[in-house]
Scaffold this motif. Structure first.
Motif: not given
Length: 313
Positions: A28-44, A80-91
């Motif tokens: 849970l702590d690891f997932a909590a560190t994921i922010d929009p910038t991290t998602v952008m890097i994963l998407r790249a 846990i955060r809905p916005g980040i979780r939705a972005q990760l689901a899309h990716l």
């Protein structure tokens, strides 16, 4: 009174339970560190894998793909955060779909089906009709490779009807082209031509949409699809469509070029010119081998035998 631990009245499992708790907190702590910038890097990273796949093929990126999916899944499962979780689901839907396409090309069809099921589940959670329509439609190619084109056509028609009012024109173009391909394999020329006409009518300007990095389709891709479909019906314009598709390739779609050259060889053979077909088949074989596409190699090997028989006559 607290419930009694029947399995371990002396509390022998306390250490195990504490380990589980510690592990869950860590995730849970690891997932909590994921922010929009991290998602952008994963998407790249996924986009880079998409580029490498079309140029080098699935086997060359297999280890990286497994690591990418595992990393996204780990973050998504405990977000846990809905916005980040939705972005990760899309990716995750996009990345699992890419893994499914790679599995189709190596003819690991059970693996492909499983990847698409994971992709659809993630797409549902992301609540994005475009990515859901795409991964659902792409799953139809597993049915085509299994020799079930009627079911593939039915699935594609259902997906298109269900999502036609909620997805961009470029995606509708792709769905129509895929339906035409399934109908061609089925031998249904009427449905195939109607779907190809719809493909041409829907095609928007440009090559891609930044909101759909998983989908590239333009006039040259449509020409490739027309050639791939209509060569099955002996259409005399097929070779011109396929030459147009080849002219529009930029040197990065190596696996796709293998398919185009295979289809062009087929068209030239059908036109009674096996000698002209030979160099295209030879190049198609080289590209299919380089990209590890057993799917294309199977088609090329069958066509090579037909050309060799024609040359011996």
């Amino acid at each position: 009174m607290a419930p009694q631990d029947i399995a371990s009245p002396t509390g022998d499992h306390n250490d195990e339970h504490e380990e589980q708790t510690t592990e869950l907190i860590g995730r849970l702590d690891f997932a909590a560190t994921i922010d929009p910038t991290t998602v952008m890097i994963l998407r790249a990273d996924t986009n880079n894998l998409r580029y490498l796949d079309r140029k080098l093929g699935g086997p060359a990126t297999a280890d990286k793909m497994r690591a990418q999916i595992a990393q996204i899944e780990r973050a998504h499962r405990h977000a846990i955060r809905p916005g980040i979780r939705a972005q990760l689901a899309h990716l995750l839907a996009e990345t699992a779909s890419l893994a499914g396409w790679q599995a189709i090309n190596t003819l690991a069809l059970n693996d492909a089906w499983t990847h698409y099921e994971h992709a659809k589940a993630a797409a549902y959670e992301a609540e994005d009709p475009a990515v859901l329509a795409y991964v659902s439609g792409e799953q139809a190619y597993v049915l085509m490779e299994l020799g079930r084109p009627a079911e593939a056509t039915e699935l594609l028609q259902h997906v298109h009807a269900q999502h036609r009012d909620h997805v961009p024109a470029r995606l509708r173009t792709w769905l129509s082209a895929a339906e035409a391909e399934a109908a061609a394999i089925l031998g249904d020329e009427t449905t195939c031509r109607a779907a190809l006409d719809q493909t041409a009518a829907l095609l928007p300007e440009g090559d891609s949409d930044p909101d759909m990095p998983y989908l590239s389709i333009n006039a040259h891709h449509v020409a490739r699809w027309r050639g791939n479909c209509l060569v099955r019906f002996g259409d005399p314009d097929t070779a011109d469509d396929l030459r147009s598709a080849l002219a529009g390739m930029d040197g990065t779609y190596n696996r796709a070029e293998s398919g185009v050259r295979c289809d062009l060889g087929h068209a030239l053979l059908a036109a009674g010119d096996p000698e002209a077909a030979q160099p295209h088949i030879h190049r198609a074989h080289q590209l299919a081998t380089m990209t590890g596409s057993r799917r294309q190699r199977r088609r090329i090997d069958e066509l090579s035998k037909a050309v060799n028989r024609a040359l011996r006559r």
